[in-house]
Design an enzyme around this catalytic site. Structure first.
Site, PDB file in Angstrom:
ATOM      1  N   ILE A 127       0.637   4.401  -8.286  1.00 51.33           N
ATOM      2  CA  ILE A 127       0.625   5.851  -8.533  1.00 51.33           C
ATOM      3  C   ILE A 127       2.010   6.324  -8.987  1.00 51.33           C
ATOM      4  O   ILE A 127       2.130   7.166  -9.877  1.00 51.33           O
ATOM      5  CB  ILE A 127       0.195   6.632  -7.250  1.00 51.33           C
ATOM      6  CG1 ILE A 127      -1.195   6.167  -6.786  1.00 51.33           C
ATOM      7  CG2 ILE A 127       0.214   8.136  -7.484  1.00 51.33           C
ATOM      8  CD1 ILE A 127      -2.301   6.420  -7.768  1.00 51.33           C
ATOM      9  N   GLY A 159       1.696   2.700  -2.712  1.00 49.33           N
ATOM     10  CA  GLY A 159       1.309   3.450  -3.903  1.00 49.33           C
ATOM     11  C   GLY A 159       2.244   3.229  -5.089  1.00 49.33           C
ATOM     12  O   GLY A 159       2.537   4.177  -5.830  1.00 49.33           O
ATOM     13  N   MET A 167     -28.554   0.367 -12.362  1.00 53.91           N
ATOM     14  CA  MET A 167     -29.535   0.492 -13.441  1.00 53.91           C
ATOM     15  C   MET A 167     -30.591  -0.600 -13.297  1.00 53.91           C
ATOM     16  O   MET A 167     -31.787  -0.354 -13.432  1.00 53.91           O
ATOM     17  CB  MET A 167     -28.824   0.407 -14.790  1.00 53.91           C
ATOM     18  CG  MET A 167     -29.724   0.324 -16.000  1.00 53.91           C
ATOM     19  SD  MET A 167     -30.031  -1.415 -16.489  1.00 53.91           S
ATOM     20  CE  MET A 167     -30.537  -1.197 -18.183  1.00 53.91           C
ATOM     21  N   GLN A 168     -30.151  -1.817 -12.983  1.00 54.43           N
ATOM     22  CA  GLN A 168     -31.095  -2.932 -12.867  1.00 54.43           C
ATOM     23  C   GLN A 168     -32.096  -2.675 -11.735  1.00 54.43           C
ATOM     24  O   GLN A 168     -33.289  -2.964 -11.865  1.00 54.43           O
ATOM     25  CB  GLN A 168     -30.328  -4.240 -12.613  1.00 54.43           C
ATOM     26  CG  GLN A 168     -29.394  -4.608 -13.776  1.00 54.43           C
ATOM     27  CD  GLN A 168     -28.534  -5.835 -13.486  1.00 54.43           C
ATOM     28  OE1 GLN A 168     -28.522  -6.358 -12.375  1.00 54.43           O
ATOM     29  NE2 GLN A 168     -27.799  -6.294 -14.498  1.00 54.43           N
ATOM     30  N   HIS A 193     -20.370   0.139 -17.565  1.00 53.16           N
ATOM     31  CA  HIS A 193     -19.632   0.882 -16.528  1.00 53.16           C
ATOM     32  C   HIS A 193     -18.899   2.070 -17.145  1.00 53.16           C
ATOM     33  O   HIS A 193     -17.751   1.907 -17.583  1.00 53.16           O
ATOM     34  CB  HIS A 193     -18.601  -0.038 -15.869  1.00 53.16           C
ATOM     35  CG  HIS A 193     -19.186  -1.127 -15.039  1.00 53.16           C
ATOM     36  ND1 HIS A 193     -19.285  -1.042 -13.669  1.00 53.16           N
ATOM     37  CD2 HIS A 193     -19.724  -2.325 -15.391  1.00 53.16           C
ATOM     38  CE1 HIS A 193     -19.842  -2.152 -13.207  1.00 53.16           C
ATOM     39  NE2 HIS A 193     -20.126  -2.945 -14.226  1.00 53.16           N
ATOM     40  N   SER A 235       0.803  -1.236   0.000  1.00 56.01           N
ATOM     41  CA  SER A 235       0.000   0.000   0.000  1.00 56.01           C
ATOM     42  C   SER A 235       0.828   1.275   0.000  1.00 56.01           C
ATOM     43  O   SER A 235       0.388   2.301   0.503  1.00 56.01           O
ATOM     44  CB  SER A 235      -0.972   0.058   1.192  1.00 56.01           C
ATOM     45  OG  SER A 235      -1.774  -1.081   1.201  1.00 56.01           O
ATOM     46  N   CYS A 281     -24.853  -0.283 -13.740  1.00 59.67           N
ATOM     47  CA  CYS A 281     -24.932  -1.743 -13.784  1.00 59.67           C
ATOM     48  C   CYS A 281     -26.017  -2.245 -12.829  1.00 59.67           C
ATOM     49  O   CYS A 281     -27.189  -2.071 -13.132  1.00 59.67           O
ATOM     50  CB  CYS A 281     -23.558  -2.365 -13.532  1.00 59.67           C
ATOM     51  SG  CYS A 281     -23.444  -3.982 -14.320  1.00 59.67           S
ATOM     52  N   ARG A 333     -23.870 -10.363 -15.677  1.00 54.61           N
ATOM     53  CA  ARG A 333     -24.501 -11.549 -16.254  1.00 54.61           C
ATOM     54  C   ARG A 333     -25.954 -11.295 -16.635  1.00 54.61           C
ATOM     55  O   ARG A 333     -26.497 -11.924 -17.516  1.00 54.61           O
ATOM     56  CB  ARG A 333     -24.519 -12.677 -15.208  1.00 54.61           C
ATOM     57  CG  ARG A 333     -23.432 -13.672 -15.381  1.00 54.61           C
ATOM     58  CD  ARG A 333     -23.499 -14.733 -14.311  1.00 54.61           C
ATOM     59  NE  ARG A 333     -22.219 -14.791 -13.640  1.00 54.61           N
ATOM     60  CZ  ARG A 333     -21.101 -15.234 -14.208  1.00 54.61           C
ATOM     61  NH1 ARG A 333     -21.127 -15.711 -15.425  1.00 54.61           N
ATOM     62  NH2 ARG A 333     -19.964 -15.237 -13.545  1.00 54.61           N
ATOM     63  N   LYS A 345      16.442   2.170   8.508  1.00 50.46           N
ATOM     64  CA  LYS A 345      16.770   0.737   8.633  1.00 50.46           C
ATOM     65  C   LYS A 345      15.828  -0.174   7.843  1.00 50.46           C
ATOM     66  O   LYS A 345      16.299  -1.094   7.150  1.00 50.46           O
ATOM     67  CB  LYS A 345      16.818   0.344  10.109  1.00 50.46           C
ATOM     68  CG  LYS A 345      17.473  -1.010  10.350  1.00 50.46           C
ATOM     69  CD  LYS A 345      18.971  -0.995  10.166  1.00 50.46           C
ATOM     70  CE  LYS A 345      19.663  -0.635  11.464  1.00 50.46           C
ATOM     71  NZ  LYS A 345      21.080  -0.357  11.300  1.00 50.46           N
ATOM     72  N   LYS A 355      22.690   8.737   3.999  1.00 51.14           N
ATOM     73  CA  LYS A 355      22.742   7.435   4.655  1.00 51.14           C
ATOM     74  C   LYS A 355      22.108   6.372   3.754  1.00 51.14           C
ATOM     75  O   LYS A 355      22.670   5.291   3.549  1.00 51.14           O
ATOM     76  CB  LYS A 355      21.932   7.549   5.949  1.00 51.14           C
ATOM     77  CG  LYS A 355      22.344   6.602   7.027  1.00 51.14           C
ATOM     78  CD  LYS A 355      21.757   7.123   8.341  1.00 51.14           C
ATOM     79  CE  LYS A 355      21.662   6.047   9.371  1.00 51.14           C
ATOM     80  NZ  LYS A 355      20.926   6.538  10.554  1.00 51.14           N
ATOM     81  N   GLU A 412     -17.488   4.377 -15.667  1.00 48.08           N
ATOM     82  CA  GLU A 412     -16.350   4.785 -14.817  1.00 48.08           C
ATOM     83  C   GLU A 412     -15.017   4.203 -15.296  1.00 48.08           C
ATOM     84  O   GLU A 412     -13.963   4.756 -14.982  1.00 48.08           O
ATOM     85  CB  GLU A 412     -16.608   4.419 -13.346  1.00 48.08           C
ATOM     86  CG  GLU A 412     -16.564   2.937 -12.983  1.00 48.08           C
ATOM     87  CD  GLU A 412     -17.885   2.200 -13.195  1.00 48.08           C
ATOM     88  OE1 GLU A 412     -18.714   2.673 -13.994  1.00 48.08           O
ATOM     89  OE2 GLU A 412     -18.068   1.124 -12.591  1.00 48.08           O
TER      90      GLU A 412
HETATM   91  N1  GLN Z   1     -25.065  -8.450 -10.464  1.00 39.38           N
HETATM   92  C1  GLN Z   1     -25.469  -7.840 -11.682  1.00 39.38           C
HETATM   93  C2  GLN Z   1     -25.209  -8.731 -12.889  1.00 39.38           C
HETATM   94  O1  GLN Z   1     -24.442  -9.665 -12.811  1.00 39.38           O
HETATM   95  C3  GLN Z   1     -24.788  -6.492 -11.864  1.00 39.38           C
HETATM   96  C4  GLN Z   1     -23.305  -6.568 -11.969  1.00 39.38           C
HETATM   97  C5  GLN Z   1     -22.616  -5.246 -11.754  1.00 39.38           C
HETATM   98  O2  GLN Z   1     -23.170  -4.326 -11.161  1.00 39.38           O
HETATM   99  N2  GLN Z   1     -21.381  -5.135 -12.182  1.00 39.38           N
HETATM  100  O3  GLN Z   1     -25.766  -8.528 -13.931  1.00 39.38           O
END
Ligand code: GLN
Length: 540
Positions: free
Chosen positions: A21, A18, A387-388, A510, A16, A384, A465, A192, A226, A512
């Protein structure tokens, strides 16, 4: 230059620190000098990839265009370098062994005893060199996960040692990232632990060229001296890496410490005078001098470990810079939300994001969250699973389909508005079998998403899925939830948005994973703007 320069980044003292980075920042600086750079990560664990790991174990699983489920550091590489990575950029011990065992079964080592040395180390090296075969790179930076001295990283360290003899000393460099702890009682920075971790590298036959020293305090010259003397590195190659306000400061801090100059000199790379970091400075300037501030809630179930939502959090940072609007992101556990407390929990927010996720835990809290955002006209972004859940909420409360659900949560629901595709139902193995990677999507003219993207054909990365069940599509659109993004090949619904709402968007993909510092994602940018509009209206 016939083959790339290889830079390896190892870590000492603790994890950890970094490394990701530092690797990204060095990559950025070399790229800013006009070099073509990529970064790869080698992880010493036995999973073939992190796809089956709980986010609590390892943080977010990052997905590349080619559908690889990878370590979250690849997200940093893309966000800093503004370039796509691929499966080749992330290799685990599990994958190395899998390759070697498959070759053994195929008779490729016929007659030989298959061993860690040379077969595993040869396979590791072949993977070190793989990206250079796909594209011409000037520099390939390889981050070795874990700490030197760990039993499981030994074959990687041995393979790194051998690279020097494959590519020649002028094309090979090792940077060791280490920690210089401060002992309050003694009022002293201690060298050290670093001396010991460098000793471990030396025992493995590797002399680090550069030490990058993480520290909470600036390193006085005598401490640097050092370190140089006892770790056998040149004094100007002891680089200080102080804690930064934001990870995006690190390239500039490393520039100031001349990390890139040392690397260029040691690798005999010809230096361009002008490092072009102007865009980066503008990005940082906007990030640090916001004109407004909004409060956005991220509702999910892994909130106690923010790394589980790394790419979403970083996407907000990019959007904040772009809009010059600070995002105060509140991570809220969906398990703490129910019908009775939802208003109290969420009333201060200017925008609500329901996060991706798997399984049933916390799902009802997410459904209550969507209902609140929909009814109160608060800007909403569902990603994802988010949305569902928006689709399920609309079925239950607007379409009045009682018991509507995703078959992930209730396989016997009378209204499977989110369901598994036929080809997914045949799959029994869990690893690497979701709908993964980039898929095309056509946007509806006049939709909010089309206006955000400024075009009608996009591609975005997936990892799931379950899918919107097209049997119900007509009913949804007749009642105001529109499918504004459709996969042209399969007709799967990739985006839903509400007609009568200032900003209510759910994406099956996604976004992001595609946002970078210099290329903020349009949906995050629009969402932050919508939150700001909402706040202004609320205050009037
Ligand atoms: N669990 C949901 C699916 O498999 C959504 C997956 C997710 O949010 N990445 O479709």
């Amino acid at each position: 230059m016939d083959h790339p320069k290889y830079i390896f980044i190892t870590g000492g003292v603790t994890s950890s620190l970094g490394k990701g980075i530092i690797a990204s920042s060095l990559g950025k600086l070399l790229q800013a000098r006009g070099l073509s750079v990529t970064i790869q990560k080698f992880d010493p664990y036995l999973n073939i990839d992190p796809g089956t790991l709980n986010p609590y174990e390892h943080g977010e699983c990052y997905v590349t265009d080619d559908g690889a489920e990878t370590d979250l550091d690849l997200g940093h590489y893309e966000r800093f370098l503004n370039e796509s990575t691929s499966q080749g950029n992330n290799v685990t011990t599990g994958r190395i062994y899998n390759n070697v065992i498959t070759k053994e079964r195929n008779g490729e080592y016929l007659g030989k005893t298959v061993q860690v040395i040379p077969h595993i180390t040869d396979e590791i090296k072949a993977n070190f060199y793989k990206l250079a075969k796909t594209k011409k790179y000037d520099v390939i930076i390889t981050e070795i996960g874990g700490c030197v001295g760990d039993i499981e990283s030994l074959p990687f360290i041995e393979a790194v040692r051998q690279v020097k003899w494959d590519v020649g000393a002028n094309n090979f460099l090792v940077i060791h990232l280490t920690l210089i702890p401060y002992l309050k009682a003694a009022k002293e920075l201690k060298t050290k632990p670093t001396q010991h971790s460098v000793k471990q590298l030396l025992e493995a036959g590797i002399q680090p060229d550069i030490l990058v020293c993480r520290s909470e305090y600036t390193l006085p010259t005598d401490v640097k001296r050092k370190l140089a003397l006892f770790c056998n590195v040149e004094l100007n190659c002891v680089i200080e890496a102080m804690d930064a306000d934001t990870i995006y400061d690190v390239p500039l801090l490393m520039r100031k410490e001349k990390l890139d100059e040392r690397v260029m000199k040691k690798l005999k790379l010809s230096t361009k005078e002008n490092t072009n970091l102007e865009d980066w400075r503008i990005f940082l300037g906007k990030l640090k001098n916001p004109l407004n501030e909004v409060k956005i809630g991220l509702i999910g179930k892994y909130v106690s470990l923010p790394d589980a939502y790394k790419s979403i959090i970083e996407s907000f940072t990019h959007a904040a810079a772009e809009t010059e609007c600070k995002v105060d992101l509140q991570l809220i556990s969906s398990e703490d939300i129910d019908k009775d407390c939802v208003a109290k929990q969420l009333q201060e927010l200017d925008g609500i994001l329901v996060a991706p996720g798997f399984g049933e835990r916390g799902i009802e809290g997410k459904i209550e969250t969507v209902k609140f955002a929909r009814e109160q006209q608060i800007p909403f972004f569902g990603i994802c699973l988010g949305m569902q859940v928006a689709v399920v909420e609309f079925a239950r409360n607007v379409l009045k389909l009682e018991g509507a659900f995703s078959t992930e949560m209730d396989p016997n629901t009378p209204h499977p508005v989110i369901d598994m595709m036929a080809e997914q139902k045949k799959i029994t193995q869990l690893g690497g079998t979701m709908r993964l990677g980039a898929y095309p999507c056509d946007l509806k003219k006049g939709s909010k998403v089309a206006s955000a993207y400024g075009k009608l054909h996009i591609t975005e990365r997936h990892r799931h899925r379950f899918e919107f069940n097209n049997k119900y599509l007509k009913d949804y659109e007749a009642n105001g939830m529109m499918a504004t993004g459709i996969n042209p090949d399969t007709k799967l619904v990739e985006i839903v948005e509400l007609k009568d709402h200032p900003w209510f968007v759910g994406t099956q993909y996604h976004p992001e994973y595609r946002s970078t510092a210099l290329n903020p994602h349009p949906l995050f940018v629009r969402f932050v703007k919508a939150a700001l509009d909402f706040q202004k209206k609320k205050n009037n």
